[in-house]
Design a protein around this motif. Structure first.
Motif, mmCIF file in Angstrom:
data_model
loop_
_atom_site.group_PDB
_atom_site.id
_atom_site.type_symbol
_atom_site.label_atom_id
_atom_site.label_comp_id
_atom_site.label_asym_id
_atom_site.label_seq_id
_atom_site.Cartn_x
_atom_site.Cartn_y
_atom_site.Cartn_z
ATOM 1 N N GLU A 11 10.208 -12.415 68.976
ATOM 2 C CA GLU A 11 11.214 -12.431 69.938
ATOM 3 C C GLU A 11 10.661 -11.583 71.207
ATOM 4 O OE1 GLU A 11 15.918 -10.876 70.805
ATOM 5 O OE2 GLU A 11 15.299 -11.965 68.962
ATOM 6 N N LEU A 12 10.651 -12.168 72.528
ATOM 7 C CA LEU A 12 10.246 -11.218 73.442
ATOM 8 C C LEU A 12 11.352 -10.429 73.910
ATOM 9 C CD1 LEU A 12 8.812 -14.103 75.511
ATOM 10 C CD2 LEU A 12 7.559 -12.596 74.263
ATOM 11 N N GLN A 115 6.691 -18.853 68.953
ATOM 12 C CA GLN A 115 6.324 -19.361 67.936
ATOM 13 C C GLN A 115 4.682 -19.266 67.825
ATOM 14 O OE1 GLN A 115 7.374 -22.836 65.076
ATOM 15 N NE2 GLN A 115 5.208 -23.565 65.913
ATOM 16 N N ILE A 116 4.027 -18.633 66.886
ATOM 17 C CA ILE A 116 2.788 -18.405 66.776
ATOM 18 C C ILE A 116 2.351 -19.141 65.503
ATOM 19 C CG2 ILE A 116 0.743 -16.425 66.412
ATOM 20 C CD1 ILE A 116 2.854 -14.704 67.651
ATOM 21 N N THR A 122 -8.924 -18.924 62.494
ATOM 22 C CA THR A 122 -9.334 -18.158 63.549
ATOM 23 C C THR A 122 -8.847 -18.846 65.139
ATOM 24 O OG1 THR A 122 -11.438 -19.499 63.887
ATOM 25 C CG2 THR A 122 -11.682 -17.577 62.921
ATOM 26 N N GLU A 123 -7.880 -19.580 64.971
ATOM 27 C CA GLU A 123 -7.240 -20.552 65.928
ATOM 28 C C GLU A 123 -5.768 -20.487 66.157
ATOM 29 O OE1 GLU A 123 -7.716 -24.801 68.398
ATOM 30 O OE2 GLU A 123 -8.717 -24.501 66.457
ATOM 31 N N ILE A 124 -5.336 -20.320 67.164
ATOM 32 C CA ILE A 124 -3.561 -19.982 67.372
ATOM 33 C C ILE A 124 -3.171 -21.044 68.581
ATOM 34 C CG2 ILE A 124 -2.078 -18.640 68.129
ATOM 35 C CD1 ILE A 124 -3.370 -16.266 66.904
ATOM 36 N N ARG A 125 -2.055 -21.668 68.229
ATOM 37 C CA ARG A 125 -1.330 -22.278 69.264
ATOM 38 C C ARG A 125 0.149 -21.615 69.305
ATOM 39 N NH1 ARG A 125 -1.148 -28.128 68.215
ATOM 40 N NH2 ARG A 125 0.225 -27.637 66.471
ATOM 41 N N LEU A 126 0.237 -21.315 70.667
ATOM 42 C CA LEU A 126 1.622 -20.672 71.164
ATOM 43 C C LEU A 126 2.593 -21.619 71.636
ATOM 44 C CD1 LEU A 126 0.148 -17.453 72.790
ATOM 45 C CD2 LEU A 126 0.819 -17.756 70.460
ATOM 46 N N THR A 127 3.773 -21.514 71.145
ATOM 47 C CA THR A 127 4.662 -22.587 71.807
ATOM 48 C C THR A 127 6.154 -21.571 72.212
ATOM 49 O OG1 THR A 127 4.123 -24.231 70.227
ATOM 50 C CG2 THR A 127 6.074 -24.453 71.120
ATOM 51 N N LYS A 128 6.653 -21.863 73.280
ATOM 52 C CA LYS A 128 8.119 -21.101 73.410
ATOM 53 C C LYS A 128 9.174 -22.101 72.784
ATOM 54 C CE LYS A 128 11.441 -20.038 76.995
ATOM 55 N NZ LYS A 128 12.647 -21.167 76.805
#
Length: 129
Positions: A11-12, A115-116, A122-128
């Protein structure tokens, strides 16, 4: 080590969105546009997310955002938890404004969630969300 499919949500808060300007220290001047993603200690320990104090693996991750704003970016697992080698945040590797520019693009505010998701160790996708 994180595995494909591992996810967590952060949470930001204002400090994450305005890292360079919302400060409680005078260690450096004000820098607008910086941002980071908090890694709770429980997630750092559960997914074994280590920083550059660890010799086990690199603290750098390839990443992209699900909206396509950032592709082929680099995140650094940085800072430290109570256990020194575990990271407390993701930040742009060599560019502290990288996540801040995405936050501005999205128009996020404190209370929004990210969401992380690990696509590989070694690879990430970020989603609001």
């Amino acid at each position: 080590m994180p595995q494909q499919g591992d996810t967590f949500i952060t949470e930001l808060q204002v400090a994450h969105l305005q890292w360079g300007s919302h400060r409680h220290t005078n260690t450096r001047g004000i820098v607008y546009g910086e941002g980071y993603l908090q890694i709770a200690a429980s997630n750092a320990y559960r997914f074994d997310i280590t920083n550059n104090h660890s010799s086990i693996r690199s603290a750098e991750y390839d990443f992209s955002t699900s909206d396509g704003f950032i592709t082929n970016g680099k995140l650094l697992a940085a800072g430290n938890q109570y256990k020194r080698e575990y990271a407390k945040q993701f930040q742009g590797s060599g560019n502290l404004k990288l996540l801040g520019s995405w936050f501005i693009h999205l128009g996020v505010s404190a209370g929004d969630k990210i969401q992380i998701e690990f696509l590989s160790p070694t690879e990430i996708r970020l989603t609001k969300i």
